[in-house]
Design a protein around this motif. Structure first.
Motif, PDB file in Angstrom:
ATOM      1  N   VAL A 811      14.866  29.021  33.816  1.00 55.56           N
ATOM      2  CA  VAL A 811      13.616  28.982  33.062  1.00 55.56           C
ATOM      3  C   VAL A 811      13.249  30.420  32.731  1.00 55.56           C
ATOM      4  CG1 VAL A 811      11.199  28.267  33.058  1.00 55.56           C
ATOM      5  CG2 VAL A 811      12.905  26.889  34.279  1.00 55.56           C
ATOM      6  N   GLU A 812      13.323  30.751  31.437  1.00 56.64           N
ATOM      7  CA  GLU A 812      12.985  32.099  30.981  1.00 56.64           C
ATOM      8  C   GLU A 812      11.551  32.085  30.471  1.00 56.64           C
ATOM      9  OE1 GLU A 812      16.935  33.960  29.160  1.00 56.64           O
ATOM     10  OE2 GLU A 812      16.377  32.032  28.233  1.00 56.64           O
ATOM     11  N   LEU A 813      10.760  33.001  30.994  1.00 55.66           N
ATOM     12  CA  LEU A 813       9.341  33.016  30.655  1.00 55.66           C
ATOM     13  C   LEU A 813       8.954  34.327  29.972  1.00 55.66           C
ATOM     14  CD1 LEU A 813       9.691  31.899  33.895  1.00 55.66           C
ATOM     15  CD2 LEU A 813       7.411  31.066  33.325  1.00 55.66           C
ATOM     16  N   ASP A 814       8.014  34.191  29.062  1.00 56.03           N
ATOM     17  CA  ASP A 814       7.438  35.387  28.433  1.00 56.03           C
ATOM     18  C   ASP A 814       6.133  35.689  29.155  1.00 56.03           C
ATOM     19  OD1 ASP A 814       6.439  37.404  26.938  1.00 56.03           O
ATOM     20  OD2 ASP A 814       6.155  36.230  25.107  1.00 56.03           O
ATOM     21  N   THR A 815       6.233  36.560  30.124  1.00 51.85           N
ATOM     22  CA  THR A 815       5.048  36.894  30.915  1.00 51.85           C
ATOM     23  C   THR A 815       4.505  38.268  30.550  1.00 51.85           C
ATOM     24  OG1 THR A 815       6.444  37.831  32.650  1.00 51.85           O
ATOM     25  CG2 THR A 815       5.822  35.504  32.859  1.00 51.85           C
ATOM     26  N   SER A 816       4.860  38.709  29.329  1.00 55.12           N
ATOM     27  CA  SER A 816       4.403  40.036  28.910  1.00 55.12           C
ATOM     28  C   SER A 816       2.883  40.101  29.022  1.00 55.12           C
ATOM     29  CB  SER A 816       4.835  40.319  27.467  1.00 55.12           C
ATOM     30  OG  SER A 816       4.404  39.278  26.608  1.00 55.12           O
ATOM     31  N   GLY A 817       2.443  41.136  29.657  1.00 56.57           N
ATOM     32  CA  GLY A 817       1.007  41.308  29.845  1.00 56.57           C
ATOM     33  C   GLY A 817       0.476  40.539  31.041  1.00 56.57           C
TER      34      GLY A 817
END
Length: 887
Positions: A811-817
């Motif tokens: 599971v690849e997540l965009d947790t930018s910020g």
């Protein structure tokens, strides 16, 4: 195909209150059950019979936690059997409690400066009956508060006319058979109550006393003398011998001679007996047969005189000494002083801690006393009680209690059944003017001028007849034919010997008569539970101040919470520790069940015919299969009286699987097409219907409230118990749901480690989901893990790899910020350490030639697989740390 229920402007959930408030509904629900006759037993029914008699609590008392446990378990058993289609009888009643009741009324009279003798026997007994009528309803009210489903129309009291007839009948039979006789024997004597009392009414306490060493015989060291030690100096006035061990070389020259008694001036013999322990003290003991159980037996063996030197009030009497008229404790001091003046006190050991019997009712020290009493000859009766277990006619649960049973019944002493009281069953023996002695039965009348024996019977005599006297014995009744022998006796292991053994002796004795028929025992199963202790495992007692009033918990947490707490802790033969935290947890469980059912109703859950298995989702099939497994587990546990296992299975199924998982999955399915939503509502309704039925025997109030709204049914009390499913469990569906749960749990853990709020949604890309055979679970995964679809240009800043049964899903997540890099590094290092420890452990085992030579092949294969997984995880965690600059 199941279609949606028609639109209804009045949602069924509206019939439920905003929240669960037990105090608002319990009393009305219970009275409704009673008024409907649900608890009334019909002996003419063609249903199979199932019966339990309530161990009768003392009419003087109130229910304590031990009673509450008893009642909860019996109620659960009868409620379940009723739902299974049995004609159930749970028969209530109370014991007249001879000593306890007479003591209560005498104390009331004493407060007015009166004694029972001021009224005479008949008027005093009338006063006791008046007290019983005024105060005897306390326990009944408490039973209703707890939810006891007893047949109130059959409420019995051990002094009722019918039960009195049974007592007189069995007494005469046993007397005529030579099993009841009168003799002078040693008894537990209460100087305050001035009666013999039973062993169960004697409580042993550690007290500080003094062990005094006394010199008998000559004061000249060159002449015969013996030193003995005693904690009861006063009883020396009744000494009739000094005993030593036959092989004790120190005293062999004295055996067969006499020795001077220092107070009475008598010459008493020195005897040899194997009972004497030559290593304890001086190896010599004084023998007072009329005031010590062991001395009494020795006195019988050696044909010693047995003078009684205390009267009924515990005062020295007829000793022929200057100590006559003194209280026993005053005499103890005065005699010791007199002996000290003679130079006969060799040593005093203070303090000396030893166990001393005290009267449970009046609190004073019990006096072993030789007394003329009525006795039951128990040899043949006890053997029959033991054989009934050996032959399997009665089964003890747990079986580990059998040795205690045999140790008791195989070594039982004759039973003292007479009490010097006024309240109780009068012994049916009459004495004629010319010395005649005769027993008269209930239909016989003594000749004019004859006097009845003044004593009454031990309370345990009448309560020992309880299983059949309450059903009309000695008459042949429909109740006996339908419900006897009773199905199970539920009681604490602490009264195994006192009450259970009595019932077994009487039950085997009357077996085969016209009223009893072929029944060999009074109950076919005996379930022995443990004691209820406080949360620290300490025995509850008034002196410790740690007792819990069960009605206090009913007021604060509800009857269901009390019942579930007790049943959840009840394992056969084991004590259970309970505290307020347990009760609050049970109350939370009732709330959870209430809120879950209300949510389901608000979302249209219905009890309807289920669609074909092929039309159901994995989640639907999984929860139905889990329901079936839990049903089977609960049934098995109930049949083995493993209440704790049944409650644990239901608790975790309801909370962990139905509420935490299926309800969440149902929300996803509700949002899909109409057919899928309708199927989900039917499955959810079916599961809750069965779950409420399975829980009803233990927590009847909340389940009744919810089930009636869910199903529109009459009452759970008379609803059917869930039947076994005919469907084959879907192992593939279970595997996929298990993998989905693991995936969601790992993503949630990662989110938590990153400090993400539970409600915060994060864009994510899921790879290898098809390889994991979880394509159909993607909507559920995204919903439960708060993941949104990746938008164009998605760039992952973090990833979670989860090894599932068929593939590793990423599971690849965009947790930018949002991502906390430091927290992610810390988590990875922690997981890496765990994996490295696992690799080290498995490598060590696989590198051990001795282990490999002995271990079965499947074990080696399992460890090899664990080693491979550890290696893969180490590589994965190391790579991820490198991405974060931690190479």
């Amino acid at each position: 195909m199941v279609t949606s229920a028609p639109e209804n402007p009045q949602n069924p959930a509206d019939a439920l209150p905003k929240s669960w408030d037990p105090s608002a509904v319990e009393a009305e629900l219970y009275q409704g059950w009673v008024d409907a006759g649900y608890f009334s037993a019909d002996p003419a029914s063609d249903k199979p019979g199932y019966s339990i008699v309530l161990p009768p609590p003392n009419v003087t008392g109130s229910l304590h936690m031990g009673h509450a446990l008893d009642h909860t378990l019996m109620d659960a058993l009868t409620r379940r059997k009723r739902m299974q289609g049995y004609e159930t009888l749970w028969l209530p009643g109370m014991d007249h409690a001879g000593i306890a009741t007479q003591t209560v009324v005498e104390k009331q009279l004493a407060a007015d400066g009166k004694a029972k003798e001021d009224f005479g026997r008949e008027l005093f007994i009338d006063k006791v009956w008046d007290w019983k009528r005024e105060s005897g309803g306390t326990i009944q009210g408490q039973m209703r508060r707890i939810g006891d489903g007893v047949d109130w129309s059959r409420d019995r009291f051990t002094m009722d006319e019918g039960l009195s007839r049974a007592v007189q009948t069995v007494f005469k039979r046993m007397y005529d058979d030579g099993l009841i006789y009168r003799a002078e024997r040693l008894v537990n004597w209460s100087p305050v109550l001035q009666t013999a009392i039973s062993d169960i009414e004697v409580k042993f306490e550690e007290v500080e006393g003094e062990l005094v060493s006394l010199r008998y015989g000559s004061l000249n060291d060159d002449e015969p003398h013996v030193i003995v030690a005693t904690t009861r100096v006063e009883t020396m006035l009744g000494d009739t011998a000094v005993a030593v061990h036959p092989e004790d070389e120190r005293y062999k020259h004295l055996v067969g001679t006499t020795i001077h008694h220092p107070i009475t001036e008598r010459q008493i013999p020195v005897i040899a007996d194997d009972y004497v322990d030559p290593t304890f003290g001086t190896g010599a003991v004084k023998i007072t047969p009329a005031h010590d159980p062991n001395d009494f037996e020795m006195g019988l063996r050696h044909n010693l005189p047995m003078p009684t030197i205390m009267d009924k009030a515990g005062k020295i009497a007829d000793s022929g000494t200057r100590f006559d008229g003194m209280d026993r404790f005053e005499a103890r001091v005065k005699i010791r002083e007199a002996l000290a003046e003679q130079g006969r006190v060799v040593a005093e050991k203070r303090p000396y801690l030893h166990s001393v019997g005290h009267s449970e009712r009046s609190g004073e020290t019990i006096e072993p006393r030789l007394s003329m009493q009525w006795w039951v000859k128990v040899e043949t009766l006890a053997k029959a009680a033991g054989d009934a277990v050996r032959n399997g006619d009665m089964v003890i649960h747990p079986a580990s209690q059998e040795p205690r049973w045999f140790a008791w019944v195989d070594n039982m002493h004759d039973w003292c059944i007479s009490r010097q009281l006024w309240w109780g069953h009068r012994i049916p023996i009459w004495y004629g003017p010319d010395g005649q002695v005769e027993c008269f039965g209930p239909d016989e009348t003594a000749p004019e001028g004859w006097e009845q024996d003044p004593d009454v019977l031990d309370t345990w005599f009448s309560s020992g007849l309880w299983p059949f006297s309450t059903m009309g014995w000695p008459e042949k009744t429909a109740e006996l034919e339908k419900f006897y022998p009773t199905s199970v006796l539920v009681t604490g292991y602490d009264i195994l010997f006192f009450w259970v053994a009595r019932m077994m002796m009487f039950g085997t004795y009357v077996s085969g008569d016209d009223a009893i028929g072929d029944a060999k025992v009074p109950f076919t199963d005996l379930f022995l539970h443990g004691l209820v202790r406080d949360q620290f495992g300490k025995k509850m007692s008034k002196s410790r101040g740690n007792g819990i009033d069960p009605l206090d918990w009913v007021d604060r947490f509800g009857a269901d919470a009390l019942r579930f707490t007790l049943a959840r802790g009840a394992n056969p033969g084991s004590d259970l520790a309970v505290g307020e935290d347990h009760a609050q947890s049970s109350r939370n469980f009732a709330n959870k069940l209430f809120n879950a059912t209300k949510f389901a109703l608000m979302n249209g859950a219905v009890v309807a015919e289920l669609p074909a298995r092929g039309d159901l989702t994995d989640a639907d099939r999984w929860i139905l299969d889990r329901l079936e497994q839990v049903r089977a587990d609960v049934d098995e546990a109930f049949e083995k009286f493993e209440f704790s296992k049944a409650c644990e299975a239901l608790y975790h199924f309801a909370w962990d699987e139905v509420c935490d998982w299926y309800l969440e999955l149902a929300k996803v399915q509700f949002a899909e097409d109409a057919d899928r939503a309708a199927h989900t509502r039917a499955v959810l309704g079916t599961v809750l219907d069965a779950l409420l039925r399975l829980l009803h025997p233990v927590i009847p109030f909340v389940t009744e409230t919810l089930w009636k709204v869910l199903t529109g049914g009459e009452s759970l009390v008379v609803a059917a118990w869930p039947a076994a499913s005919t469907q084959t469990a879907d192992d593939d569906a279970a595997r996929r749901i298990e993998d989905m749960q693991k995936l969601v749990t790992e993503v949630r853990r990662f989110r938590s480690d990153q400090g993400l709020k539970p409600s915060q949604k994060v864009a994510a890309r899921i790879t290898e989901i098809d390889a994991a055979d979880l394509a159909a679970q993607v909507p559920a995964v995204r919903s439960l893990a708060r993941l949104t679809d990746p938008a164009e240009g998605f760039s992952a800043t973090a990833s979670v790899e989860v090894r599932l049964s068929r593939a590793t899903v990423t599971v690849e997540l965009d947790t930018s910020g949002t991502i906390d890099v430091a927290a992610e590094i810390a988590r990875l290092r922690k997981d890496l350490a765990v994996a490295e420890k696992e690799l080290a452990g498995t490598s060590a085992k696989l590198g051990n030639e001795a282990f490999l030579a002995k271990a079965p092949a499947p074990v080696v294969e399992k460890i090899t697989a664990r080693k491979q997984i550890a290696e893969e995880e180490i590589a994965r965690f190391t790579a991820r740390l490198a991405e974060l600059g931690q190479a």
